[in-house]
Design a protein around this motif. Structure first.
Motif, mmCIF file in Angstrom:
data_model
loop_
_atom_site.group_PDB
_atom_site.id
_atom_site.type_symbol
_atom_site.label_atom_id
_atom_site.label_comp_id
_atom_site.label_asym_id
_atom_site.label_seq_id
_atom_site.Cartn_x
_atom_site.Cartn_y
_atom_site.Cartn_z
ATOM 1 N N ALA A 101 -21.020 16.736 45.018
ATOM 2 C CA ALA A 101 -22.414 17.154 44.923
ATOM 3 C C ALA A 101 -22.478 18.534 44.284
ATOM 4 O O ALA A 101 -21.587 19.356 44.466
ATOM 5 C CB ALA A 101 -23.052 17.174 46.311
ATOM 6 N N ASP A 102 -23.534 18.767 43.552
ATOM 7 C CA ASP A 102 -23.717 20.072 42.921
ATOM 8 C C ASP A 102 -24.130 21.132 43.933
ATOM 9 O O ASP A 102 -23.796 22.303 43.793
ATOM 10 C CB ASP A 102 -24.797 19.982 41.841
ATOM 11 C CG ASP A 102 -24.445 18.966 40.772
ATOM 12 O OD1 ASP A 102 -23.316 19.014 40.254
ATOM 13 O OD2 ASP A 102 -25.305 18.115 40.472
ATOM 14 N N VAL A 103 -24.880 20.699 44.956
ATOM 15 C CA VAL A 103 -25.405 21.592 45.978
ATOM 16 C C VAL A 103 -25.220 20.931 47.338
ATOM 17 O O VAL A 103 -25.449 19.726 47.478
ATOM 18 C CB VAL A 103 -26.917 21.877 45.755
ATOM 19 C CG1 VAL A 103 -27.496 22.709 46.885
ATOM 20 C CG2 VAL A 103 -27.151 22.539 44.419
ATOM 21 N N ALA A 118 -20.095 24.153 55.003
ATOM 22 C CA ALA A 118 -20.257 25.463 54.369
ATOM 23 C C ALA A 118 -18.926 25.954 53.823
ATOM 24 O O ALA A 118 -18.855 26.507 52.719
ATOM 25 C CB ALA A 118 -20.836 26.471 55.358
ATOM 26 N N ALA A 119 -17.856 25.734 54.580
ATOM 27 C CA ALA A 119 -16.521 26.122 54.105
ATOM 28 C C ALA A 119 -16.142 25.345 52.850
ATOM 29 O O ALA A 119 -15.582 25.915 51.906
ATOM 30 C CB ALA A 119 -15.490 25.904 55.216
ATOM 31 N N ILE A 120 -16.459 24.050 52.817
ATOM 32 C CA ILE A 120 -16.175 23.237 51.623
ATOM 33 C C ILE A 120 -16.953 23.793 50.432
ATOM 34 O O ILE A 120 -16.423 23.906 49.328
ATOM 35 C CB ILE A 120 -16.506 21.749 51.873
ATOM 36 C CG1 ILE A 120 -15.461 21.137 52.808
ATOM 37 C CG2 ILE A 120 -16.588 20.964 50.562
ATOM 38 C CD1 ILE A 120 -15.787 19.740 53.291
ATOM 39 N N SER A 125 -16.732 26.455 45.352
ATOM 40 C CA SER A 125 -17.688 27.257 44.578
ATOM 41 C C SER A 125 -18.991 26.522 44.296
ATOM 42 O O SER A 125 -19.597 26.687 43.237
ATOM 43 C CB SER A 125 -17.051 27.709 43.259
ATOM 44 O OG SER A 125 -15.939 28.515 43.523
ATOM 45 N N ARG A 126 -19.413 25.714 45.249
ATOM 46 C CA ARG A 126 -20.715 25.058 45.130
ATOM 47 C C ARG A 126 -21.719 25.808 45.993
ATOM 48 O O ARG A 126 -21.391 26.224 47.108
ATOM 49 C CB ARG A 126 -20.634 23.604 45.587
ATOM 50 C CG ARG A 126 -19.915 22.737 44.568
ATOM 51 C CD ARG A 126 -19.915 21.299 45.000
ATOM 52 N NE ARG A 126 -18.803 21.113 45.934
ATOM 53 C CZ ARG A 126 -18.597 20.018 46.629
ATOM 54 N NH1 ARG A 126 -19.427 19.005 46.540
ATOM 55 N NH2 ARG A 126 -17.562 19.909 47.427
ATOM 56 N N PRO A 127 -22.930 25.974 45.517
ATOM 57 C CA PRO A 127 -23.930 26.651 46.334
ATOM 58 C C PRO A 127 -24.241 25.852 47.595
ATOM 59 O O PRO A 127 -24.235 24.623 47.586
ATOM 60 C CB PRO A 127 -25.160 26.743 45.441
ATOM 61 C CG PRO A 127 -24.832 26.071 44.176
ATOM 62 C CD PRO A 127 -23.440 25.580 44.224
ATOM 63 N N VAL A 128 -24.499 26.600 48.658
ATOM 64 C CA VAL A 128 -24.858 25.995 49.944
ATOM 65 C C VAL A 128 -26.235 26.510 50.329
ATOM 66 O O VAL A 128 -26.465 27.717 50.351
ATOM 67 C CB VAL A 128 -23.823 26.372 51.030
ATOM 68 C CG1 VAL A 128 -24.249 25.831 52.388
ATOM 69 C CG2 VAL A 128 -22.435 25.873 50.660
ATOM 70 N N TRP A 160 -27.404 30.261 50.538
ATOM 71 C CA TRP A 160 -28.787 30.668 50.271
ATOM 72 C C TRP A 160 -29.601 30.227 51.477
ATOM 73 O O TRP A 160 -29.685 29.033 51.778
ATOM 74 C CB TRP A 160 -29.312 30.002 49.007
ATOM 75 C CG TRP A 160 -28.603 30.483 47.789
ATOM 76 C CD1 TRP A 160 -27.455 29.985 47.256
ATOM 77 C CD2 TRP A 160 -28.970 31.589 46.988
ATOM 78 N NE1 TRP A 160 -27.082 30.704 46.160
ATOM 79 C CE2 TRP A 160 -28.009 31.701 45.967
ATOM 80 C CE3 TRP A 160 -30.026 32.492 47.020
ATOM 81 C CZ2 TRP A 160 -28.072 32.688 44.996
ATOM 82 C CZ3 TRP A 160 -30.087 33.464 46.038
ATOM 83 C CH2 TRP A 160 -29.118 33.558 45.052
ATOM 84 N N GLY A 161 -30.183 31.169 52.175
ATOM 85 C CA GLY A 161 -30.939 30.865 53.377
ATOM 86 C C GLY A 161 -32.314 30.298 53.055
ATOM 87 O O GLY A 161 -33.046 30.860 52.255
#
Length: 175
Positions: A101-103, A118-120, A125-128, A160-161
């Motif tokens: 997945a991209d995100v 989140a660790a993955i 280097s994928r945004p979370v 990103w919250g």
């Protein structure tokens, strides 16, 4: 190359008030949404200890968007709870690693599944994106505050919250 943004949403179980959002995102031509549920909790009639009675929904939580309900890896730890919210559901983590997945979009950070997801995201280097209702309005023990101070900045490094108000935004900014 796929022109759609591939979004993997990780959530413990179907949550009624998220369904309209899932359906709205599913019809967007630029988004390829997959919702990963660790449990089918809430889908059938169940006893809710907070309300002190059986609950049965009269609407479908699963129509109108792509979802995956992965089998529960082990029995629940607490009576009346259909999903083990503290453990890591390795099926979901494998899906995140394989689907690319991209995100990665998470609901809550305090569960084993969401911490591992989140660790993955951080490792790949994928945004979370993280939706949570945390804030500083409730007092916490010094131990809990220290643990959060040590762990959350690492966990939130690539996050990103998705805050729900001023107090929630302050929580995300702090960590």
């Amino acid at each position: 190359m796929n022109s759609k943004l591939r979004v993997a949403h990780v959530v413990s179980h179907p949550i009624p008030y998220f369904v309209p959002l899932y359906r709205a995102l599913a019809v967007r031509p630029e988004i390829d949404l997959t919702v990963y549920f660790a449990s089918d909790e809430n889908l059938d009639e169940h006893y809710d200890p907070d309300f002190g009675r059986k609950i049965e929904w009269n609407v479908s939580f699963l129509g109108g968007y792509h979802h995956v309900i992965l089998p529960v890896a082990r029995p629940p730890r607490k009576a009346g709870l259909h999903v083990d919210r503290t453990g890591i559901h390795w099926g979901i983590q494998r899906e995140l690693l394989q689907k690319k997945a991209d995100v990665i979009w998470l609901h809550g950070y305090q569960y084993g599944n969401t911490m591992m997801a989140a660790a993955i995201g951080n490792l790949t280097s994928r945004p979370v994106l993280l939706r949570d209702e945390q804030n500083f309005l409730t007092s916490r023990s010094i131990l809990k505050r220290c643990v959060k101070w040590m762990i959350l900045p690492l966990l939130f490094r690539n996050v990103w919250g998705l805050y729900i108000g001023k107090n929630s935004r302050e929580f995300f900014r702090y960590y």
